[in-house]
Design a protein around this motif. Structure first.
Motif, mmCIF file in Angstrom:
data_model
loop_
_atom_site.group_PDB
_atom_site.id
_atom_site.type_symbol
_atom_site.label_atom_id
_atom_site.label_comp_id
_atom_site.label_asym_id
_atom_site.label_seq_id
_atom_site.Cartn_x
_atom_site.Cartn_y
_atom_site.Cartn_z
ATOM 1 N N GLY A 374 0.779 -1.233 0.000
ATOM 2 C CA GLY A 374 0.000 0.000 0.000
ATOM 3 C C GLY A 374 0.806 1.277 0.000
ATOM 4 O O GLY A 374 0.231 2.371 -0.028
ATOM 5 N N SER A 375 2.130 1.193 0.008
ATOM 6 C CA SER A 375 2.978 2.389 0.007
ATOM 7 C C SER A 375 3.731 2.506 -1.309
ATOM 8 O O SER A 375 4.156 1.496 -1.892
ATOM 9 C CB SER A 375 3.981 2.336 1.163
ATOM 10 O OG SER A 375 3.321 2.342 2.410
ATOM 11 N N ALA A 376 3.914 3.743 -1.765
ATOM 12 C CA ALA A 376 4.651 3.979 -3.004
ATOM 13 C C ALA A 376 6.130 3.686 -2.800
ATOM 14 O O ALA A 376 6.696 3.968 -1.736
ATOM 15 C CB ALA A 376 4.459 5.419 -3.467
ATOM 16 N N VAL A 377 6.747 3.114 -3.822
ATOM 17 C CA VAL A 377 8.179 2.826 -3.821
ATOM 18 C C VAL A 377 8.795 3.532 -5.013
ATOM 19 O O VAL A 377 8.365 3.339 -6.159
ATOM 20 C CB VAL A 377 8.455 1.311 -3.894
ATOM 21 C CG1 VAL A 377 9.962 1.057 -3.956
ATOM 22 C CG2 VAL A 377 7.831 0.594 -2.708
ATOM 23 N N SER A 378 9.794 4.362 -4.763
ATOM 24 C CA SER A 378 10.479 5.088 -5.824
ATOM 25 C C SER A 378 11.534 4.183 -6.458
ATOM 26 O O SER A 378 12.484 3.763 -5.800
ATOM 27 C CB SER A 378 11.143 6.346 -5.243
ATOM 28 O OG SER A 378 11.877 7.021 -6.237
ATOM 29 N N CYS A 379 11.345 3.870 -7.724
ATOM 30 C CA CYS A 379 12.259 2.990 -8.456
ATOM 31 C C CYS A 379 13.003 3.799 -9.520
ATOM 32 O O CYS A 379 12.475 4.792 -10.039
ATOM 33 C CB CYS A 379 11.496 1.857 -9.124
ATOM 34 S SG CYS A 379 10.475 0.881 -7.997
ATOM 35 N N ALA A 380 14.209 3.364 -9.831
ATOM 36 C CA ALA A 380 14.997 4.096 -10.823
ATOM 37 C C ALA A 380 16.065 3.190 -11.405
ATOM 38 O O ALA A 380 16.474 2.195 -10.791
ATOM 39 C CB ALA A 380 15.637 5.330 -10.191
ATOM 40 N N ILE A 381 16.517 3.546 -12.614
ATOM 41 C CA ILE A 381 17.647 2.881 -13.244
ATOM 42 C C ILE A 381 18.593 3.967 -13.731
ATOM 43 O O ILE A 381 18.164 5.005 -14.239
ATOM 44 C CB ILE A 381 17.200 1.958 -14.399
ATOM 45 C CG1 ILE A 381 18.411 1.208 -14.976
ATOM 46 C CG2 ILE A 381 16.431 2.709 -15.467
ATOM 47 C CD1 ILE A 381 18.016 0.062 -15.903
ATOM 48 N N SER A 382 19.874 3.769 -13.522
ATOM 49 C CA SER A 382 20.849 4.805 -13.857
ATOM 50 C C SER A 382 21.086 4.885 -15.362
ATOM 51 O O SER A 382 20.848 3.925 -16.114
ATOM 52 C CB SER A 382 22.176 4.517 -13.154
ATOM 53 O OG SER A 382 22.807 3.388 -13.728
ATOM 54 N N ARG A 383 21.555 6.072 -15.816
ATOM 55 C CA ARG A 383 21.885 6.247 -17.231
ATOM 56 C C ARG A 383 22.963 5.254 -17.639
ATOM 57 O O ARG A 383 22.917 4.684 -18.744
ATOM 58 C CB ARG A 383 22.364 7.679 -17.480
ATOM 59 C CG ARG A 383 22.773 7.938 -18.933
ATOM 60 C CD ARG A 383 23.375 9.309 -19.098
ATOM 61 N NE ARG A 383 24.571 9.503 -18.295
ATOM 62 C CZ ARG A 383 25.780 9.019 -18.598
ATOM 63 N NH1 ARG A 383 25.948 8.296 -19.714
ATOM 64 N NH2 ARG A 383 26.805 9.245 -17.815
ATOM 65 N N GLU A 384 23.961 5.036 -16.778
ATOM 66 C CA GLU A 384 25.039 4.108 -17.112
ATOM 67 C C GLU A 384 24.508 2.703 -17.343
ATOM 68 O O GLU A 384 24.956 1.993 -18.261
ATOM 69 C CB GLU A 384 26.081 4.083 -15.984
ATOM 70 C CG GLU A 384 26.911 5.347 -15.848
ATOM 71 C CD GLU A 384 26.222 6.421 -15.010
ATOM 72 O OE1 GLU A 384 25.039 6.208 -14.633
ATOM 73 O OE2 GLU A 384 26.845 7.459 -14.752
ATOM 74 N N ALA A 385 23.535 2.273 -16.492
ATOM 75 C CA ALA A 385 22.959 0.942 -16.676
ATOM 76 C C ALA A 385 22.229 0.837 -18.010
ATOM 77 O O ALA A 385 22.321 -0.178 -18.714
ATOM 78 C CB ALA A 385 22.007 0.626 -15.526
ATOM 79 N N LEU A 386 21.507 1.900 -18.384
ATOM 80 C CA LEU A 386 20.800 1.896 -19.663
ATOM 81 C C LEU A 386 21.791 1.866 -20.833
ATOM 82 O O LEU A 386 21.596 1.140 -21.812
ATOM 83 C CB LEU A 386 19.900 3.124 -19.766
ATOM 84 C CG LEU A 386 18.665 3.131 -18.846
ATOM 85 C CD1 LEU A 386 17.966 4.485 -18.915
ATOM 86 C CD2 LEU A 386 17.703 2.018 -19.228
ATOM 87 N N ASP A 387 22.846 2.676 -20.711
ATOM 88 C CA ASP A 387 23.838 2.738 -21.792
ATOM 89 C C ASP A 387 24.586 1.421 -21.931
ATOM 90 O O ASP A 387 24.817 0.930 -23.048
ATOM 91 C CB ASP A 387 24.833 3.867 -21.540
ATOM 92 C CG ASP A 387 24.207 5.253 -21.697
ATOM 93 O OD1 ASP A 387 23.045 5.322 -22.132
ATOM 94 O OD2 ASP A 387 24.879 6.250 -21.361
ATOM 95 N N ASP A 388 24.964 0.824 -20.802
ATOM 96 C CA ASP A 388 25.813 -0.368 -20.830
ATOM 97 C C ASP A 388 25.045 -1.638 -21.184
ATOM 98 O O ASP A 388 25.629 -2.571 -21.756
ATOM 99 C CB ASP A 388 26.495 -0.558 -19.473
ATOM 100 C CG ASP A 388 27.488 0.550 -19.156
ATOM 101 O OD1 ASP A 388 27.864 1.282 -20.079
ATOM 102 O OD2 ASP A 388 27.862 0.688 -17.964
#
Length: 465
Positions: A374-388
């Motif tokens: 029931g609580s929001a979780v802030s998720c993210a992926i780094s630019r380096e991970a996307l590039d690599d």
């Protein structure tokens, strides 16, 4: 806010020391002498008055460096009630620390003067919780400080061993309010564990439950009363801490260690019915204390958690159920402090419902949102991970957003795995970094390995390691 907190705690430390000295001196004002006894390998001190057949001994306490200092200073200490009142006033007025309502303060002071805390009684419940504000240098929420009860607990074996006693409880209470009356116990009308005054104020006496939960009252001879046995209370009142109730010139009491109080509230909240006021209050008190302790006393929180966690499956089940209903930030801070993974919490999962994605230039990450319990979780992926790993090298902002959308299911799966199974990096958040991706992409084998790691950790807690 750090400076005022430090100043408040310094003032409180001085008040605690002065109140301890004053309580000691007021307890032994007659002409007499201190004498020691060895009992089961430990040295206990008594105060002896009178001579010959009229000689009497009163319990002082188990030998500690602090107690020996009190004994040495006994004849030198001065009455500094005025200075103590000034310190109490400073904590209340300048730092907004809570003080009890006058009637509760007067009752607690009378019990203290009668020797309840000298004879190793422990103040528990919300009145004890009030003392944690000044002790920890924080301001606790007003709604969680309100109570109409004073709860006193004592181990039965301690009550037998101290070889001393207070005056009659009813006599002590009627010295404060003549309307106090003894309430016959519901299971045994000959026994009294509760006392009530006109207007609703109650004083309840408690003791740890031994054996099966029969509810039969137990005698506390040192306090000259009976007490209601409660399960899990032994954990709460083991190794209590001295504290000051901010009333009048300060009332010197013994209270549960804050970490034990917080962990105990997780346990008892899980045994109460949903929606009850007591359960809601237990959860909120645990939530706030766990958050504060994770910052101010993480080692003590970890030790208290590990002790409770190691007491068996039923304790572990209640602890984890309690964690599942507190705020996500308090839960994550507690799990991080105790080095557990989120998947230990029953029913906890990270889910997604096609949330929008956005680019955060300040951190160079692509963000999206999930939900857990029931609580929001802030998720993210780094630019380096996307590039690599996702072929976005050389693309602009929109290009990287598109790469996330194309690989959404894989990225969300990695976020879920890291959130549930990996060590907690930041409460309420999960960030996929480039070095994480190879390990996360080994799933499901990596997921099974993480599950095995958590199960192994649970086993080490259960063994007390």
């Amino acid at each position: 806010m750090a400076v005022p907190s430090l100043v408040a705690q310094t003032i409180y430390a001085e008040l605690l020391d002065r109140c301890a000295n004053a309580a000691f001196d007021e307890a032994f004002i007659e002409e007499g002498a201190f004498t020691a006894k060895m009992i089961k390998g430990r040295r206990y001190w008594y105060f002896q008055v009178g001579v010959g057949a009229a000689r009497k001994q009163r319990y002082v306490g188990v030998e500690t460096p602090e107690l020996l200092e009190h004994i040495a200073r006994h004849r030198e200490a001065r009455n500094d009630a005025r200075e103590r009142r000034a310190l109490v006033s400073t904590l209340v007025r300048s730092f907004n620390m809570p003080r009890p309502i006058p009637q509760i303060g007067d009752v607690t002071a009378a019990l203290a003067k009668a020797g309840v805390f000298r004879l190793r009684g422990v103040l528990v419940g919300t009145v004890a919780y009030q003392t944690y504000s000044a002790m920890l240098g924080v301001r606790l929420a007003n709604a969680l400080l309100e109570t109409g009860d004073v709860d006193i607990a004592q181990f039965k074996n301690v009550s037998l061993a101290v070889e001393d006693n207070t005056p009659s409880v009813l006599e002590t209470l009627r010295g404060v309010d003549k309307t106090f009356r003894a309430i016959p116990n519901m299971l045994d009308g000959r026994r009294v564990t509760n006392y009530a005054a006109k207007g609703g104020l109650r004083v309840d006496f408690l003791t740890p439950n031994e054996g099966e939960e029969t509810g039969q009252p137990q005698s506390l001879p040192a306090l000259q009363t009976d007490a209601q046995p409660l399960r899990f209370l032994d954990f709460l009142i083991h190794d209590p801490e001295p504290a000051v109730l901010l009333h009048d010139a300060g009332v010197f009491v013994q209270v549960p260690a804050p970490a034990r109080y917080a962990v105990h509230k997780l346990i008892v909240s899980s045994r109460r019915r949903d929606g009850t006021a007591k359960r809601d209050k237990d959860i909120r008190q645990a939530d706030i204390l766990l958050t504060v302790l994770a910052e101010k006393r993480p080692h003590e929180l970890r030790l208290a958690w590990e002790e409770a966690h190691g007491r068996g499956p039923s304790w572990r089940k209640l602890l984890l159920q309690g964690l599942s209903v507190i705020s996500a930030s308090a839960r994550d801070l507690t799990l991080k402090t105790t080095d557990l993974r989120r998947l230990a919490i029953p029913g906890l999962d990270l889910t997604f419902s096609s949330p929008p994605v956005r680019y955060d230039f300040s951190r160079d990450i692509v963000m999206f949102e999930g939900e857990a319990l029931g609580s929001a979780v802030s998720c993210a992926i780094s630019r380096e991970a996307l590039d690599d790993h996702f072929g976005s090298s050389g693309l602009d902002q929109q290009g990287r957003l598109d790469s996330v959308l194309r690989s959404r299911s894989k990225i969300e799966f990695m976020a879920r795995t890291k959130y549930r199974s990996w060590p907690i990096e930041e409460p309420g958040k999960v960030l996929i970094k480039t070095e994480d991706v190879p390990e996360l992409l080994k799933e499901p084998s990596a997921s099974k390995s993480a599950d095995r790691s958590v199960r192994a950790k649970r086993g080490r807690h259960a063994d007390g390691k």
